[in-house]
Design a protein around this motif. Structure first.
Motif, mmCIF file in Angstrom:
data_model
loop_
_atom_site.group_PDB
_atom_site.id
_atom_site.type_symbol
_atom_site.label_atom_id
_atom_site.label_comp_id
_atom_site.label_asym_id
_atom_site.label_seq_id
_atom_site.Cartn_x
_atom_site.Cartn_y
_atom_site.Cartn_z
ATOM 1 N N VAL A 1 -2.386 40.390 80.791
ATOM 2 C CA VAL A 1 -1.958 40.947 79.518
ATOM 3 C C VAL A 1 -1.069 42.153 79.779
ATOM 4 C CG1 VAL A 1 -2.727 42.004 77.383
ATOM 5 C CG2 VAL A 1 -4.054 40.179 78.410
ATOM 6 N N ALA A 2 0.184 42.050 79.342
ATOM 7 C CA ALA A 2 1.034 43.236 79.388
ATOM 8 C C ALA A 2 0.638 44.146 78.243
ATOM 9 C CB ALA A 2 2.495 42.835 79.263
ATOM 10 N N ILE A 3 0.881 45.449 78.419
ATOM 11 C CA ILE A 3 0.476 46.376 77.363
ATOM 12 C C ILE A 3 1.200 46.032 76.060
ATOM 13 C CG2 ILE A 3 0.487 48.806 76.689
ATOM 14 C CD1 ILE A 3 0.065 49.514 79.581
ATOM 15 N N GLU A 4 2.433 45.525 76.208
ATOM 16 C CA GLU A 4 3.187 45.175 75.000
ATOM 17 C C GLU A 4 2.548 44.029 74.219
ATOM 18 O OE1 GLU A 4 7.206 46.321 77.306
ATOM 19 O OE2 GLU A 4 6.950 44.255 76.623
ATOM 20 N N GLU A 5 1.796 43.197 74.926
ATOM 21 C CA GLU A 5 1.187 42.063 74.230
ATOM 22 C C GLU A 5 0.054 42.491 73.307
ATOM 23 O OE1 GLU A 5 0.146 38.567 76.638
ATOM 24 O OE2 GLU A 5 1.584 39.339 78.077
ATOM 25 N N LEU A 6 -0.327 43.757 73.403
ATOM 26 C CA LEU A 6 -1.363 44.250 72.495
ATOM 27 C C LEU A 6 -0.801 44.578 71.123
ATOM 28 C CD1 LEU A 6 -3.114 46.683 74.963
ATOM 29 C CD2 LEU A 6 -4.025 44.527 74.160
ATOM 30 N N ALA A 7 0.505 44.456 70.982
ATOM 31 C CA ALA A 7 1.163 44.930 69.756
ATOM 32 C C ALA A 7 0.495 44.347 68.515
ATOM 33 C CB ALA A 7 2.638 44.540 69.785
ATOM 34 N N GLY A 8 0.260 45.246 67.561
ATOM 35 C CA GLY A 8 -0.268 44.809 66.272
ATOM 36 C C GLY A 8 -1.666 44.237 66.350
ATOM 37 N N LEU A 9 -2.433 44.655 67.328
ATOM 38 C CA LEU A 9 -3.787 44.114 67.456
ATOM 39 C C LEU A 9 -4.617 44.393 66.205
ATOM 40 C CD1 LEU A 9 -5.386 42.608 69.595
ATOM 41 C CD2 LEU A 9 -6.313 44.765 70.361
ATOM 42 N N HIS A 10 -4.315 45.486 65.539
ATOM 43 C CA HIS A 10 -5.096 45.840 64.350
ATOM 44 C C HIS A 10 -4.974 44.789 63.254
ATOM 45 C CE1 HIS A 10 -1.526 46.991 62.049
ATOM 46 N NE2 HIS A 10 -1.062 47.439 63.194
ATOM 47 N N ARG A 11 -3.860 44.048 63.262
ATOM 48 C CA ARG A 11 -3.723 42.961 62.285
ATOM 49 C C ARG A 11 -4.307 41.681 62.823
ATOM 50 N NH1 ARG A 11 1.017 43.960 58.918
ATOM 51 N NH2 ARG A 11 0.403 45.890 57.924
ATOM 52 N N ASP B 1 3.783 46.678 64.859
ATOM 53 C CA ASP B 1 3.521 45.473 64.077
ATOM 54 C C ASP B 1 3.399 44.275 65.007
ATOM 55 O OD1 ASP B 1 3.360 46.485 61.544
ATOM 56 O OD2 ASP B 1 5.539 46.706 61.411
ATOM 57 N N PRO B 2 2.615 43.289 64.587
ATOM 58 C CA PRO B 2 2.352 42.185 65.507
ATOM 59 C C PRO B 2 3.575 41.320 65.814
ATOM 60 C CG PRO B 2 1.278 41.823 63.391
ATOM 61 C CD PRO B 2 1.831 43.199 63.357
ATOM 62 N N GLY B 3 4.607 41.354 64.967
ATOM 63 C CA GLY B 3 5.734 40.464 65.220
ATOM 64 C C GLY B 3 5.277 39.022 65.057
ATOM 65 N N ASP B 4 5.587 38.186 66.018
ATOM 66 C CA ASP B 4 5.184 36.783 65.886
ATOM 67 C C ASP B 4 3.973 36.457 66.756
ATOM 68 O OD1 ASP B 4 6.463 37.194 68.186
ATOM 69 O OD2 ASP B 4 7.795 35.468 68.093
ATOM 70 N N LEU B 5 3.286 37.489 67.214
ATOM 71 C CA LEU B 5 2.093 37.225 68.021
ATOM 72 C C LEU B 5 0.988 36.654 67.122
ATOM 73 C CD1 LEU B 5 2.225 40.471 70.144
ATOM 74 C CD2 LEU B 5 2.509 38.159 70.997
ATOM 75 N N PRO B 6 0.236 35.694 67.633
ATOM 76 C CA PRO B 6 -0.731 35.006 66.771
ATOM 77 C C PRO B 6 -1.986 35.831 66.507
ATOM 78 C CG PRO B 6 -0.891 34.189 68.995
ATOM 79 C CD PRO B 6 0.233 35.173 68.998
ATOM 80 N N LYS B 7 -2.699 35.423 65.476
ATOM 81 C CA LYS B 7 -4.013 36.027 65.206
ATOM 82 C C LYS B 7 -4.997 35.578 66.273
ATOM 83 C CE LYS B 7 -4.450 37.456 60.537
ATOM 84 N NZ LYS B 7 -5.523 38.028 59.784
ATOM 85 N N ILE B 8 -6.064 36.357 66.431
ATOM 86 C CA ILE B 8 -7.048 36.017 67.457
ATOM 87 C C ILE B 8 -8.373 35.739 66.779
ATOM 88 C CG2 ILE B 8 -8.281 36.851 69.480
ATOM 89 C CD1 ILE B 8 -5.807 38.698 69.912
ATOM 90 N N GLN B 9 -8.921 34.586 67.064
ATOM 91 C CA GLN B 9 -10.238 34.240 66.528
ATOM 92 C C GLN B 9 -11.298 34.702 67.515
ATOM 93 O OE1 GLN B 9 -10.844 33.030 63.561
ATOM 94 N NE2 GLN B 9 -8.656 32.931 63.089
ATOM 95 N N LEU B 10 -12.325 35.345 66.987
ATOM 96 C CA LEU B 10 -13.393 35.830 67.868
ATOM 97 C C LEU B 10 -14.635 34.982 67.692
ATOM 98 C CD1 LEU B 10 -13.104 39.679 67.449
ATOM 99 C CD2 LEU B 10 -12.087 38.221 69.158
ATOM 100 N N ASP B 11 -15.254 34.624 68.820
ATOM 101 C CA ASP B 11 -16.527 33.929 68.717
ATOM 102 C C ASP B 11 -17.653 34.960 68.646
ATOM 103 O OD1 ASP B 11 -16.107 34.886 71.160
ATOM 104 O OD2 ASP B 11 -16.605 33.089 72.283
ATOM 105 N N TRP B 12 -18.861 34.465 68.361
ATOM 106 C CA TRP B 12 -19.957 35.413 68.144
ATOM 107 C C TRP B 12 -20.328 36.216 69.377
ATOM 108 C CZ3 TRP B 12 -21.482 37.753 64.096
ATOM 109 C CH2 TRP B 12 -21.198 37.187 62.840
ATOM 110 N N PRO B 13 -20.407 35.603 70.570
ATOM 111 C CA PRO B 13 -20.735 36.428 71.747
ATOM 112 C C PRO B 13 -19.784 37.608 71.915
ATOM 113 C CG PRO B 13 -20.874 34.121 72.299
ATOM 114 C CD PRO B 13 -20.334 34.171 70.908
ATOM 115 N N THR B 14 -18.495 37.366 71.658
ATOM 116 C CA THR B 14 -17.541 38.469 71.790
ATOM 117 C C THR B 14 -17.829 39.560 70.784
ATOM 118 O OG1 THR B 14 -15.961 36.758 72.301
ATOM 119 C CG2 THR B 14 -15.106 38.973 72.017
#
Lengths: 531, 547
Positions: A350-360, A429-442
């Motif tokens: 993971v590059a630091i830039e790939e964290l962009a818009g994680l809050h969304r 802002d996230p740009g075109d990076l996809p949303k992340i689905q979290l499973d329960w263990p995470t």
């Protein structure tokens, strides 16, 4: 007999788990079953190590001591093991056919660490150290190969070569210690070594022995493997390499460093130089990193430097601060690795830039990352701040003003690259990076990590007390007078001279109130000594 | 039982109830309800804090409403809270400004409302905590923890260069406070506890060398927070990019923490070093007043203009503090409160302009007042207050500061006078431009005048502008005991200091400013013009030792 059985219960659980995993690996690739078995082992280990916290025993002809110090760290290992399993999810970057073996090696490595903290004989120590290290050497290259990604092989070779070389030096040092004292049992070895400490052979032996531990802790100049292994290993492996072995390293280091008396300038000077070198090297190079794991690798070097500050103090307060800090570091760094494992697409780095818009994209991950990174930066109320505070208090109480100032300057430097992570995750802002689905263990792992980081930061009292008490009981050679921990009067002779205070004598300045903590330590040590 | 007793639990309730409110806010999905919930909570907290004023005992300089419990016994860290005359008004200011911040963000914040409100509430916890903490570690926790929500406020809801501003704010402040941490640990090792009252008592006993370094460590972190002249560069960036509520919090509360730090730590704990460094700090204060004034005069961005005027106003505050006499200290405290009221209001006014025009450019805003008479009236009164027009709050504060300053050095105050004129110049220029403009104003006919919500936002601040301006006694009264006590603590070292200065003080600074070391004669012979300032008692006279 039963008491011995219960004293060894956490290790037995892990061994049985490893055996079960071995059986699982024999058949066809059964990754899911292996994960379930490993998780079950981890949970049972958490429960048993919590139940066995109060155990006290000496096993295996005096080679193995079960006391509060070791049991507490075993509990920490079990919790860390569980968290790593929770965050590693489906091991997306490990080849399918070796996934069960991966869990097997993971469990064996944790088992080795669990044994390491109880070893009080040089031979068992070496065995435990290798049991914990060799599975890691194997886990690093188990990452899936793909176009443009073969660095895991290079990392594994580096990791192993450095590891073996460091261990070789360590054995060499141990042979000196054995030659000087004629025994491998630490309770017999340490008192015999104490009068010899001024001889060059003893110092050389100890210094070489420390090399192996510095390697585990990734202290400058034994750090060269760190960034490459972090980058080359899969995210899950890196989270293991980054967290648990360091606690083991600190635990063993405490047993040996406590040999040195507080007026031992050679040891203090050596440790100070290593601490300062680690901090500056790690922090300055981390400033330039683009890859998140690589950045964490360099920051790990810096954090190992902070932890070493506790050893410079050469007293119980410093040691407990170091343990407290490194346990807090486990939680902080795992909080970052949860995010790496989940943000990573298909297990890549993971590059630091790939964290962009994680809050969304994943608010919970963004909060976890924020808590972890701000904690690493040492912002209250998180554990990173309290840990630094205890370390700096311990060092300044011994008058190491320059070291403390260099450490806080480093804390200020580090803020920049940690904020770089926050900037991407929160401000962009996230740009075109996809949303992340979290499973329960995470999700469970995220919440547990955040609660742990906050709780250890806001209410460390009980934990600190337990650590100091356990260290006081673990260190046989420690003179009782050095145990007046937490009372600044003990250290204010040095600091008074240092800070130029003539008007105020320590006797008037330091209220000689005995806190519950101090008295507890005293009573415990006296009972121990009387035994 | 203590929990039921207002006096014994009020501070904890004020500090931690925002966190509970934030926790509840996290579960509210509707944005409108979120706004109402935050508004109701902050208003309730403000109402709950008001009895602090009536319950406050004016006769003592001791800490009141104290709470003291063990927090981390292993490290001698305690959970100690308390208020005195210095912090009381700042706490009240914080609780009263918060609802206005929520109101000012009602329409301004349209995205991620929940996170915004949660950040605001966490800020409230940290800000009140800073003013109430009587344990250094507790203080430092609040002091540092505040950086996170504030950086988020700037970095998420800010303007075009928000990331730059947020990082600059965070790194600048953090870098300043790392030495504060070292100073805190050094103090602990010297005193044996982290208790602030203990340290204040032992302060005069510290060796000169220790005080010297302690003062410098304090100075670096507080001067950045204030911000004093050469350390101010983060402020315009942060102010310009922050959302309205962020700017208001920055101006009204956060800047006060720097001056509060000087009053709470530097003066009582390092009295000798305070005297030693006074010429330097007075010089920086004067520089800030002149520099802030000139820079504000050159701005076309309204927020930058107000931001630089803040630098000048805070220059008055530090000038008053380091005048080290009763008039100066009280004036400085009043300037702090006034700046919170007036500059906070001006930032809200600028926010209102921005909501309507989507620009803060002075030339684009020209002539707005013709279409918006109510707005122009409010803005006009706040601008007058900011330039210390008689009858408004700032007049009292700056007058007292200057009265205190004249007792220190007349040449220095002659240098300050242009700063006062500059304040009038930049404020009147701003007022003239957006109230009337020139001949070719942009078309503002579509603009709507202030609505009820906006009037409600500004009105409380306007009330305080005139209340403090016309009848400041209720505000100065609470400071009396604490200020006299503080002066008594700094005072005894003065005799030693004068001898000291003569030998080792930098020869260039003292004469250049004409700092009068033996100014006792002037202090007593000159009657104080302002009725609310009690006559200086000879016993408390800092110059007495040299006379």
């Amino acid at each position: 007999m039963t008491s011995h059985f219960t004293a060894f219960l956490p290790e037995l659980v892990l061994l049985l788990g490893a055996l079960a995993l071995f059986v699982v690996t024999l058949g066809h690739s059964r990754a899911r079953e292996a994960r379930n078995v490993a998780l079950l082992t981890a949970l049972v280990a958490v429960v048993t190590s919590a139940l066995c916290l109060g155990q006290n025993a000496t096993l295996f002809y005096g080679a193995y001591r079960v006391d509060l110090f070791s049991q507490m760290l075993k509990f920490v290992f079990a919790v860390g093991f569980t968290l790593i399993l929770l965050l590693s999810g489906g091991l997306s970057d490990i080849r399918d056919d070796v996934k069960p073996e991966y869990y097997l090696f993971l469990t064996i490595s944790v088992c080795g660490l669990t044994m390491l903290v109880s070893c009080i004989d040089l031979i068992t120590l070496v065995v435990a150290l290798e049991v914990s290290a060799f599975p890691l050497y194997l886990m690093v290259p188990m990452r899936r190969e793909r176009a443009g990604q073969r660095s895991q092989m290079e990392s594994a070779i580096k990791y192993m070569m450095f590891g073996v070389a460091a261990n070789g030096i360590m054995f060499f040092g141990m042979s000196y210690l054995f030659g000087l004292t004629g025994t491998t049992s630490l309770p017999a070895l340490l008192p015999k070594l104490r009068p010899l400490l001024h001889s060059p052979v003893a110092i050389a032996g100890l210094a070489m022995m420390f090399c192996g531990l510095y390697y585990k802790l990734a202290i400058f100049p034994f750090h060269f493997w760190t960034p490459d292994v972090y980058q080359g290993a899969s995210n899950e492996t890196a989270s293991l390499v980054a967290s648990l072995p360091k606690i083991g390293g600190v635990a063993v280091l405490i047993r040996f460093v406590s040999l040195a008396t507080p007026d031992d300038h050679t040891v203090v000077l050596l440790l100070s130089i290593l601490a300062v070198g680690s901090m500056f090297y790690g922090n300055l190079i981390a400033l330039m990193q683009k890859d998140f794991k690589r950045m964490l690798g360099f920051s790990a070097i810096a954090h190992a430097g902070y932890a070493l500050i506790g050893f410079v103090a050469l007293d119980q307060m410093g040691y407990s601060a170091a343990v407290y800090y490194i346990v807090g570091y486990l939680l902080m760094v795992l909080a970052c690795f949860v995010v790496i494992c989940k943000v990573s697409r298909d297990g890549t780095n993971v590059a630091i830039e790939e964290l962009a818009g994680l809050h969304r994209r994943a608010p919970l991950l963004a909060v976890t990352l924020g808590v972890g990174v701000f904690a690493l930066a040492g912002i209250p109320p998180f554990v990173g701040f309290m840990g630094k505070l205890t370390l700096l208090m311990a060092a300044l109480a011994k008058g190491h003003l320059v070291l403390v100032i260099l450490a806080v300057i480093n804390a200020a430097i580090a803020v920049y690259y940690y904020l770089g992570v926050v900037r991407e995750a929160w401000f962009k802002d996230p740009g075109d990076l996809p949303k992340i689905q979290l499973d329960w263990p995470t999700r469970i792992a995220c919440v547990l990590l955040m609660v742990g980081i906050l709780a250890l930061g806001i209410l460390p009292g009980r934990f600190l007390n337990t650590i100091s008490t356990s260290i006081a009981r673990a260190n046989l050679g420690e003179p009782a007078s050095a145990l007046v921990h937490g009372n600044p009067a003990a250290g204010s002779h040095d600091s008074a001279a240092l800070l130029g205070n003539k008007a105020l004598r320590p006797s008037t300045s330091a209220p000689a109130q005995a806190t519950p903590f101090t008295t507890e330590v005293h009573s415990l040590t006296t009972t121990y000594v009387n035994k | 039982m203590d929990i039921l007793n207002y006096n014994h639990s009020v501070l904890s309730v004020l500090i931690f109830s925002p966190l509970i409110a934030a926790g509840i806010a996290a579960f509210i999905r509707n944005e409108e309800r979120l706004r109402w919930w935050t508004l109701i909570y902050t208003t309730a907290a403000a109402a709950y804090s008001l009895p602090l004023y009536w319950h406050f005992n004016l006769g003592t300089a001791d800490f009141q409403f104290t709470e003291n419990a063990a927090w981390i016994p292993a490290l001698h860290i305690r959970y100690a809270l308390g208020l005195d005359g210095i912090s009381l008004l700042l706490v009240l200011l914080t609780t009263l400004v918060m609802p206005l911040c929520v109101l000012a963000s009602w329409r301004y914040i349209q995205t991620r409302v929940k996170e915004f409100m949660i950040c605001l509430l966490i800020m409230q916890t940290a800000m009140i905590g800073v003013f109430c903490a009587l344990d250094l570690v507790l203080f430092f926790c609040f002091w540092e923890a505040m950086l996170i929500p504030m950086a988020l406020l700037i970095g998420i809801w800010g303007g075009p260069r928000k990331i730059y501003a947020a990082l600059k704010f965070f790194i600048y402040t953090m870098a300043g406070s790392v030495f504060l941490l070292v100073a805190i640990i050094a103090l602990y090792l010297k005193v044996g506890s982290f208790s602030i009252p203990d340290m204040m008592k032992q302060g005069p006993l510290f060796s000169h060398q220790f005080q010297y370094w302690l003062f410098l460590a304090f100075f670096l972190s507080f001067a950045i927070k204030v911000p004093m002249f050469p350390f101010h560069t983060w402020l315009p960036a942060a102010h310009v990019e922050a959302p309205t509520a962020g700017s208001v919090l920055l101006a009204s509360i956060l800047l006060k923490m720097g001056t509060y730090g000087f009053l709470r730590f530097s003066l009582p704990m390092t009295p000798w070093a305070t005297q030693h460094f006074t010429p330097m700090i007075l010089a920086l204060s004067v520089a800030a007043i002149i520099y802030g004034g000139f820079t504000a005069l050159a701005q076309t961005d309204l927020k930058k203009l107000v931001a630089y005027s803040s630098v000048a106003h805070m220059g008055f505050a530090t000038l008053g503090i380091f005048a080290l006499n009763e008039a100066g200290l009280k004036g400085a405290l009043l300037v702090m409160i006034n700046h919170g009221v007036t500059t906070g209001a001006l930032f809200i006014v600028v926010g209102m302009i921005y909501e309507r025009l989507h620009t803060r450019d002075l030339s684009k805003a020209a002539g707005m007042g013709k279409m918006m008479p109510i707005f122009a009236a409010f803005a006009g009164m706040f601008a007058l207050s900011s330039m210390a027009f008689p009858g408004t709050n700032s007049f009292i504060g700056e007058f007292l500061v200057m009265a205190g300053g004249f007792k220190v050095s007349i040449p220095m105050m002659v240098c300050v006078v242009p700063g006062v004129v500059l304040a009038a110049a930049y404020m009147l220029r701003m007022l003239q431009r957006f109230a009337y403009g020139g001949v070719h104003n942009p078309d503002h006919s579509h603009l709507q005048d202030l609505g009820l919500r906006e009037i409600v936002t500004l009105l409380p601040l306007l009330v305080f502008v005139f209340w403090i301006g016309l009848h400041p006694a209720p505000f100065t009264r609470v400071m009396d005991a604490s200020v006299s006590h503080l002066l008594a603590e700094v005072g005894p070292a003065k005799g030693a200091q004068v001898a000291m200065t003569a030998r080792t003080a930098p020869a260039d600074l003292a004469p250049a400013l004409g700092v009068r070391q033996s100014s006792g004669a002037l202090e007593t012979s000159q009657p104080l013009l302002y009725a609310t300032v009690p006559r200086l008692q000879p016993a408390q006279n800092p110059g007495a030792a040299t006379r």
